[in-house]
Design a protein around this motif. Structure first.
Motif, PDB file in Angstrom:
ATOM      1  N   GLU A 139      16.750  42.752 -44.638  1.00 14.46           N
ATOM      2  CA  GLU A 139      15.284  42.927 -46.050  1.00 14.46           C
ATOM      3  C   GLU A 139      15.238  41.911 -46.156  1.00 14.46           C
ATOM      4  OE1 GLU A 139      14.888  47.448 -47.385  1.00 14.46           O
ATOM      5  OE2 GLU A 139      16.634  46.188 -48.887  1.00 14.46           O
ATOM      6  N   VAL A 140      13.879  40.825 -46.162  1.00 17.17           N
ATOM      7  CA  VAL A 140      13.477  39.815 -47.136  1.00 17.17           C
ATOM      8  C   VAL A 140      12.208  39.304 -47.173  1.00 17.17           C
ATOM      9  CG1 VAL A 140      12.631  37.183 -46.072  1.00 17.17           C
ATOM     10  CG2 VAL A 140      14.062  38.583 -45.246  1.00 17.17           C
ATOM     11  N   ALA A 141      12.646  39.622 -48.834  1.00 13.64           N
ATOM     12  CA  ALA A 141      11.220  39.656 -49.553  1.00 13.64           C
ATOM     13  C   ALA A 141      10.738  38.283 -49.151  1.00 13.64           C
ATOM     14  CB  ALA A 141      11.664  39.537 -50.585  1.00 13.64           C
ATOM     15  N   ARG A 142       9.163  38.202 -49.357  1.00 13.96           N
ATOM     16  CA  ARG A 142       7.968  37.179 -48.872  1.00 13.96           C
ATOM     17  C   ARG A 142       7.345  36.738 -50.847  1.00 13.96           C
ATOM     18  NH1 ARG A 142       5.713  36.528 -43.568  1.00 13.96           N
ATOM     19  NH2 ARG A 142       4.264  38.201 -44.090  1.00 13.96           N
ATOM     20  N   GLU A 143       6.474  35.737 -49.954  1.00 14.46           N
ATOM     21  CA  GLU A 143       5.948  34.817 -51.211  1.00 14.46           C
ATOM     22  C   GLU A 143       4.910  35.679 -51.670  1.00 14.46           C
ATOM     23  OE1 GLU A 143       4.264  31.241 -50.807  1.00 14.46           O
ATOM     24  OE2 GLU A 143       6.119  30.420 -52.287  1.00 14.46           O
ATOM     25  N   ASP A 144       3.959  36.396 -50.220  1.00 11.12           N
ATOM     26  CA  ASP A 144       2.325  37.159 -50.484  1.00 11.12           C
ATOM     27  C   ASP A 144       3.329  38.490 -51.110  1.00 11.12           C
ATOM     28  OD1 ASP A 144       4.053  38.929 -48.834  1.00 11.12           O
ATOM     29  OD2 ASP A 144       2.777  38.411 -47.201  1.00 11.12           O
ATOM     30  N   SER A 146       6.035  41.156 -50.320  1.00  9.34           N
ATOM     31  CA  SER A 146       5.786  42.134 -48.707  1.00  9.34           C
ATOM     32  C   SER A 146       7.367  41.804 -48.504  1.00  9.34           C
ATOM     33  CB  SER A 146       4.798  41.701 -47.822  1.00  9.34           C
ATOM     34  OG  SER A 146       5.129  40.268 -47.254  1.00  9.34           O
ATOM     35  N   VAL A 147       7.693  42.558 -47.946  1.00 11.49           N
ATOM     36  CA  VAL A 147       9.236  43.049 -47.642  1.00 11.49           C
ATOM     37  C   VAL A 147       9.194  42.787 -46.001  1.00 11.49           C
ATOM     38  CG1 VAL A 147      11.435  44.032 -47.779  1.00 11.49           C
ATOM     39  CG2 VAL A 147       9.927  44.031 -49.870  1.00 11.49           C
ATOM     40  N   ALA A 148      10.080  42.208 -45.345  1.00  8.22           N
ATOM     41  CA  ALA A 148      10.009  42.589 -43.867  1.00  8.22           C
ATOM     42  C   ALA A 148      11.763  42.525 -43.623  1.00  8.22           C
ATOM     43  CB  ALA A 148      10.579  40.960 -43.105  1.00  8.22           C
ATOM     44  N   GLU A 149      11.048  44.141 -42.506  1.00 10.23           N
ATOM     45  CA  GLU A 149      12.656  44.389 -42.499  1.00 10.23           C
ATOM     46  C   GLU A 149      13.313  44.246 -40.853  1.00 10.23           C
ATOM     47  OE1 GLU A 149      11.916  48.723 -43.613  1.00 10.23           O
ATOM     48  OE2 GLU A 149      12.092  48.595 -45.657  1.00 10.23           O
ATOM     49  N   PHE A 150      14.362  43.970 -41.339  1.00  6.64           N
ATOM     50  CA  PHE A 150      14.477  43.466 -39.058  1.00  6.64           C
ATOM     51  C   PHE A 150      15.927  44.272 -39.579  1.00  6.64           C
ATOM     52  CE2 PHE A 150      12.494  40.009 -40.950  1.00  6.64           C
ATOM     53  CZ  PHE A 150      12.111  39.161 -39.947  1.00  6.64           C
TER      54      PHE A 150
END
Length: 210
Positions: A139-144, A146-150
């Protein structure tokens, strides 16, 4: 990234494994060049379908891999005076660096996250990275917000001798949002004060949430 960028990153990976000197390196060795290509062999289940790349260009601020005990701040890194990726200093061994010259996690292309495997005195943020398996969720937390899941697709140990930068950094499939998590691996060479290989974990975007 183009071929010139690959060469820069290759040089960088050779450099930032050389600062480790005092930590007891008698950890399980990662030798050879290995690859776990799909999740089926480990879980008996196919890996999920890829999600279309996310719109926008939002920098990462954190990364989490529950299966590996990884939860870390992500900071943008560029190139140092020698033209190498300026990885987080050993004093910030629990921090992950994002190569700002590449894609942002979740956007189309290959986003690159780098971290130390150990410091002069203790395990660092990516000490357990080699334990990732196909199907592991990143899981990568983004500045906006949101969380991108890979989902991890491959786990490889690439020797620095004969290193293939395209294999390490090139897209596995065109048109996807992909992620690379990279740290040092192989044997620790005390004479050269560096590792003989790199652990390269490749993942692709499979989900997102706010």
């Amino acid at each position: 990234m183009n071929a010139t960028a690959w060469v820069v990153l290759l040089f960088a990976l050779w450099l930032w494994g050389k600062d480790v000197t005092e930590f007891d390196h008698r950890r399980p060795a990662l030798g050879g060049t290995t690859s776990a290509e799909r999740g089926d062999a480990d879980t008996g289940q196919p890996l999920p379908d890829a999600l279309a790349p996310l719109p926008g260009d939002t920098p990462p601020v954190g990364v989490r891999v529950d299966a590996l005990g990884i939860r870390a701040e992500v900071v943008e890194r560029g190139l140092d005076a020698d033209g190498a990726v300026d990885a987080p200093p050993l004093s910030q061994g629990q921090t992950v660096g994002w190569y700002g010259g590449g894609a942002t996690p979740g956007a189309a292309g290959v986003a690159l996250l780098v971290g130390h495997v150990d410091t002069e005195t203790e395990p660092a943020v990516f000490y357990n990275l080699s334990s990732a398996r196909p199907g592991t969720v990143v899981e990568v937390a983004r500045e906006d917000g949101s969380v991108a899941e890979f989902t991890v697709e491959t786990v490889e140990v690439l020797q620095r001798e004969g290193f293939d930068p395209d294999r390490a950094y090139g897209p596995r499939r065109e048109g996807r949002a992909e992620l690379r998590l990279i740290t040092c691996g192989g044997q620790f060479d005390r004479e050269r004060r560096g590792y003989t290989a790199n652990v390269v974990v490749s993942a692709y975007l499979t989900g997102t949430r706010v």
